[in-house]
Design a protein around this motif. Structure first.
Motif, mmCIF file in Angstrom:
data_model
loop_
_atom_site.group_PDB
_atom_site.id
_atom_site.type_symbol
_atom_site.label_atom_id
_atom_site.label_comp_id
_atom_site.label_asym_id
_atom_site.label_seq_id
_atom_site.Cartn_x
_atom_site.Cartn_y
_atom_site.Cartn_z
ATOM 1 N N PRO A 238 -4.758 2.053 -64.406
ATOM 2 C CA PRO A 238 -4.354 0.632 -64.382
ATOM 3 C C PRO A 238 -3.485 0.241 -63.189
ATOM 4 O O PRO A 238 -3.444 -0.932 -62.816
ATOM 5 N N ASP A 239 -2.790 1.196 -62.590
ATOM 6 C CA ASP A 239 -1.919 0.885 -61.454
ATOM 7 C C ASP A 239 -2.601 1.117 -60.106
ATOM 8 O O ASP A 239 -1.920 1.152 -59.074
ATOM 9 N N HIS A 240 -3.923 1.257 -60.102
ATOM 10 C CA HIS A 240 -4.649 1.533 -58.847
ATOM 11 C C HIS A 240 -4.694 0.253 -58.004
ATOM 12 O O HIS A 240 -5.555 -0.613 -58.183
ATOM 13 N N GLU A 241 -3.754 0.127 -57.064
ATOM 14 C CA GLU A 241 -3.593 -1.106 -56.298
ATOM 15 C C GLU A 241 -4.793 -1.392 -55.395
ATOM 16 O O GLU A 241 -5.209 -2.542 -55.231
ATOM 17 N N LYS A 242 -5.351 -0.354 -54.788
ATOM 18 C CA LYS A 242 -6.503 -0.555 -53.901
ATOM 19 C C LYS A 242 -7.706 -1.092 -54.672
ATOM 20 O O LYS A 242 -8.419 -1.985 -54.195
ATOM 21 N N ALA A 243 -7.931 -0.554 -55.857
ATOM 22 C CA ALA A 243 -9.051 -1.025 -56.680
ATOM 23 C C ALA A 243 -8.830 -2.479 -57.098
ATOM 24 O O ALA A 243 -9.776 -3.282 -57.123
ATOM 25 N N ARG A 244 -7.584 -2.822 -57.411
ATOM 26 C CA ARG A 244 -7.273 -4.203 -57.816
ATOM 27 C C ARG A 244 -7.523 -5.182 -56.659
ATOM 28 O O ARG A 244 -8.126 -6.237 -56.850
ATOM 29 N N LEU A 245 -7.064 -4.811 -55.463
ATOM 30 C CA LEU A 245 -7.253 -5.681 -54.304
ATOM 31 C C LEU A 245 -8.736 -5.817 -53.953
ATOM 32 O O LEU A 245 -9.220 -6.924 -53.675
ATOM 33 N N ALA A 246 -9.453 -4.694 -53.965
ATOM 34 C CA ALA A 246 -10.886 -4.720 -53.632
ATOM 35 C C ALA A 246 -11.661 -5.555 -54.642
ATOM 36 O O ALA A 246 -12.578 -6.308 -54.277
ATOM 37 N N CYS A 247 -11.287 -5.439 -55.909
ATOM 38 C CA CYS A 247 -11.959 -6.218 -56.964
ATOM 39 C C CYS A 247 -11.725 -7.712 -56.745
ATOM 40 O O CYS A 247 -12.662 -8.517 -56.857
ATOM 41 N N ARG A 248 -10.501 -8.071 -56.410
ATOM 42 C CA ARG A 248 -10.181 -9.477 -56.154
ATOM 43 C C ARG A 248 -10.948 -10.004 -54.943
ATOM 44 O O ARG A 248 -11.509 -11.103 -54.984
ATOM 45 N N ASN A 249 -10.986 -9.218 -53.866
ATOM 46 C CA ASN A 249 -11.719 -9.632 -52.663
ATOM 47 C C ASN A 249 -13.214 -9.778 -52.930
ATOM 48 O O ASN A 249 -13.850 -10.722 -52.449
ATOM 49 N N ALA A 250 -13.757 -8.831 -53.681
ATOM 50 C CA ALA A 250 -15.192 -8.865 -53.983
ATOM 51 C C ALA A 250 -15.563 -10.133 -54.747
ATOM 52 O O ALA A 250 -16.554 -10.809 -54.426
ATOM 53 N N LYS A 251 -14.761 -10.458 -55.747
ATOM 54 C CA LYS A 251 -15.044 -11.664 -56.537
ATOM 55 C C LYS A 251 -14.893 -12.932 -55.698
ATOM 56 O O LYS A 251 -15.713 -13.854 -55.790
ATOM 57 N N ALA A 252 -13.845 -12.966 -54.863
ATOM 58 C CA ALA A 252 -13.608 -14.144 -54.019
ATOM 59 C C ALA A 252 -14.718 -14.303 -52.986
ATOM 60 O O ALA A 252 -15.193 -15.419 -52.727
ATOM 61 N N LEU A 253 -15.142 -13.193 -52.405
ATOM 62 C CA LEU A 253 -16.188 -13.233 -51.377
ATOM 63 C C LEU A 253 -17.513 -13.713 -51.963
ATOM 64 O O LEU A 253 -18.204 -14.557 -51.379
ATOM 65 N N LYS A 254 -17.848 -13.197 -53.131
ATOM 66 C CA LYS A 254 -19.088 -13.604 -53.786
ATOM 67 C C LYS A 254 -19.068 -15.096 -54.111
ATOM 68 O O LYS A 254 -20.032 -15.813 -53.844
ATOM 69 N N ALA A 255 -17.952 -15.551 -54.652
ATOM 70 C CA ALA A 255 -17.841 -16.963 -55.043
ATOM 71 C C ALA A 255 -17.949 -17.889 -53.836
ATOM 72 O O ALA A 255 -18.682 -18.891 -53.858
ATOM 73 N N LYS A 256 -17.250 -17.561 -52.749
ATOM 74 C CA LYS A 256 -17.255 -18.420 -51.566
ATOM 75 C C LYS A 256 -18.616 -18.442 -50.899
ATOM 76 O O LYS A 256 -19.094 -19.488 -50.437
ATOM 77 N N LYS A 257 -19.269 -17.280 -50.846
ATOM 78 C CA LYS A 257 -20.604 -17.202 -50.247
ATOM 79 C C LYS A 257 -21.594 -18.032 -51.051
ATOM 80 O O LYS A 257 -22.427 -18.759 -50.487
ATOM 81 N N GLU A 258 -21.518 -17.943 -52.367
ATOM 82 C CA GLU A 258 -22.430 -18.708 -53.227
ATOM 83 C C GLU A 258 -22.176 -20.207 -53.090
ATOM 84 O O GLU A 258 -23.121 -21.005 -53.114
ATOM 85 N N GLU A 259 -20.919 -20.603 -52.923
ATOM 86 C CA GLU A 259 -20.601 -22.022 -52.694
ATOM 87 C C GLU A 259 -21.233 -22.502 -51.390
ATOM 88 O O GLU A 259 -21.779 -23.614 -51.321
#
Length: 505
Positions: A238-259
């Motif tokens: 649960p404290d894996h900071e890199k995984a948390r950041l990558a997950c956030r970036n992945a979701k944001a990137l997908k959403a913006k590209k689809e927009e």
């Protein structure tokens, strides 16, 4: 006295029992030794375990089982047995040695060093322990250098350091994960995936390995699958900071590209351009997705007539991914639209070398034809008309340009100006000769060299001029109800203001 006798009998029985257990344990240990020599480590492990069950406080039995577990590559279990052995007997040199080797193989060089130093105290002349201490020191140095290199984003150096460290610490998951992460950051996704998968086969709950698997998928533009791995990594750690950041970036990137895609499909090109631009700021490390975003923005740019910007975006996409055919095709089309035919040919050649399809062949041939045509005189530019100009428009254009550049009009100018105007006058006549003849015009438009077609290209610009305007004497223009007269006297003429148009003839 009766009770004392009974007690003595019990003690004697317990001594006999212990001796019997010890004898049976020794027998199990000896059988284990036989299997160990035969390299049947699984059976050796079984007999050593039986010996330990009978005599759980015998350090050598734990030492023997630790050696067997090391041969089975079960280093964490071997470490536990080695530690138990030295707890039972702190002078057990082999126990300390095996504990140190397990620590080293698992990548804990500091703990290994402490164990080897204990061995040195027990056996100062041991050459083996000297070498192991050097190995531990090397691992610590490679760790230090890798940490510095990672901060500098010198991922190749990190991979090099981890490869060297893994020569002595072959079971260290931490080193393997760091190597895999850097391979992913270098774009070497299959290698990174392979390393991470090997770890997960041994430990399916390893959060770091799950993160690297997700990172590879993320960088290969498989964003949905990547998010699944990131979520799983966070579930394990649960404290894996890199995984948390990558997950956030992945979701944001997908959403913006689809927009951006949605805005483009709806014809909102300015909005799509801005959305793709925003998406490009989310994660500069995501090479493949960013290459697609640059190409998408180039497509929008071409729709907005930002052709030079579109070419630049395609170039950025290709720099990120040299195999991106779509970017080459988009840039080639932009080069065609801006009449940069040599560059277009170069891109289409690259595409055709990679994918020899009929469509790509035709695109290349068309670009080569336009390049050939561009190297000839552009008769349309000479007359100042569009390539789709009508016969009447061509005549009007000739009339205007011929009068503009006729040598007689510039008889009072300098010799240099006269020479230049005479050259332009001849080019105007040449252009009119070709574009006013349907057959010549057709062959010119198709890119043929007219000189090679047995077509008579010899002409006299003055004769064309006289023929067009009606002869060497006085004559009238008929176009646009113009009634101005042009009076030829030798090589001079008189300009008469026209009452019906704005041109002085």
């Amino acid at each position: 006295q009766g009770r004392t006798a009974e007690y003595n009998v019990i003690q004697i029985f317990n001594i006999i029992k212990r001796n019997c257990r010890s004898m049976v344990a020794i027998s199990f240990k000896e059988q284990g030794n036989v299997y160990y020599v035969k390299k049947d480590y699984a059976e050796a492990f079984n007999f050593y375990t039986k010996a330990i069950d009978l005599c759980p406080k015998n350090a050598s039995y734990y030492g023997n089982r630790a050696a067997t577990l090391m041969m089975l590559s079960r280093y964490r279990e071997a470490l536990e047995d080695s530690q138990q052995a030295v707890r039972l007997d702190d002078t057990f040199m082999k126990g300390h040695m095996r504990e140190g080797k397990c620590h080293l193989l698992l990548g804990n060089a500091m703990a290994a060093t402490r164990c080897f130093q204990k061995v040195q105290e027990l056996e100062p002349e041991s050459s083996q322990v000297q070498q192991e201490l050097k190995n531990a020191e090397s691992i610590l140095e490679f760790e230090r250098l890798a940490e510095i290199s990672f901060e500098k984003r010198d991922f190749r150096m990190v991979v090099f350091c981890m490869d060297r460290a893994l020569e002595s610490a072959s079971a260290c998951h931490r080193f393997k994960v760091l190597k895999a992460e850097c391979l992913a950051l270098l774009g070497r996704y299959p290698e990174a995936q392979s390393v991470a998968s090997d770890i997960l086969r041994m430990d399916s709950t390893n959060g770091d390995a799950l993160y690297v698997r997700g990172l590879c998928l993320y960088y290969e533009d498989c964003i949905d699958k990547a998010v699944q791995f990131f979520v799983q990594a966070l579930r394990m750690a649960p404290d894996h900071e890199k995984a948390r950041l990558a997950c956030r970036n992945a979701k944001a990137l997908k959403a913006k590209k689809e927009e951006g895609n949605k805005a483009f499909k709806e014809g909102s090109f300015e909005e799509a351009y801005d959305l793709y631009s925003e998406a490009l700021t989310i994660d500069p490390n995501n090479i493949k997705t960013n290459a697609k975003l640059y190409c998408n923005r180039a497509t929008v740019g071409s729709k907005l007539n930002k052709l030079e910007q579109a070419i630049e975006d395609c170039t950025k996409a290709i720099k990120l991914d040299e195999t991106y055919i779509k970017a080459y095709l988009r840039r080639a089309q932009c080069y065609m639209d801006t009449e940069q035919y040599e560059e277009a040919v170069r891109d289409y050649e690259k595409v055709y070398q990679t994918e020899k399809t009929k469509e790509h062949k035709n695109l290349l041939k068309n670009a080569q034809l336009e390049l050939k045509k561009s190297k000839r005189k552009d008769y349309y530019k000479v007359l100042g008309v569009d390539k789709n100009a009508t016969e009447d428009e061509i005549k009007k254009a000739y009339r205007k340009r011929a009068l503009m550049h006729h040598p007689d009009r510039h008889s009072g100018a300098s010799a240099e100006v006269q020479k230049e105007e005479e050259k332009k006058f001849k080019e105007v006549g040449e252009a009119f000769t070709v574009l006013s003849d349907p057959k010549k015009k057709s062959r010119y438009d198709s890119g043929h060299d007219l000189e090679d077609d047995d077509m008579n290209m010899d002409f006299d610009a003055n004769n064309i001029f006289k023929a067009f305007f009606g002869g060497p004497g006085g004559f009238s223009f008929e176009g646009n109800s113009c009634k101005a007269a042009l009076l030829f006297t030798s090589h001079n003429y008189l300009l008469i203001p026209c009452s019906d148009c704005t041109i002085n003839h």
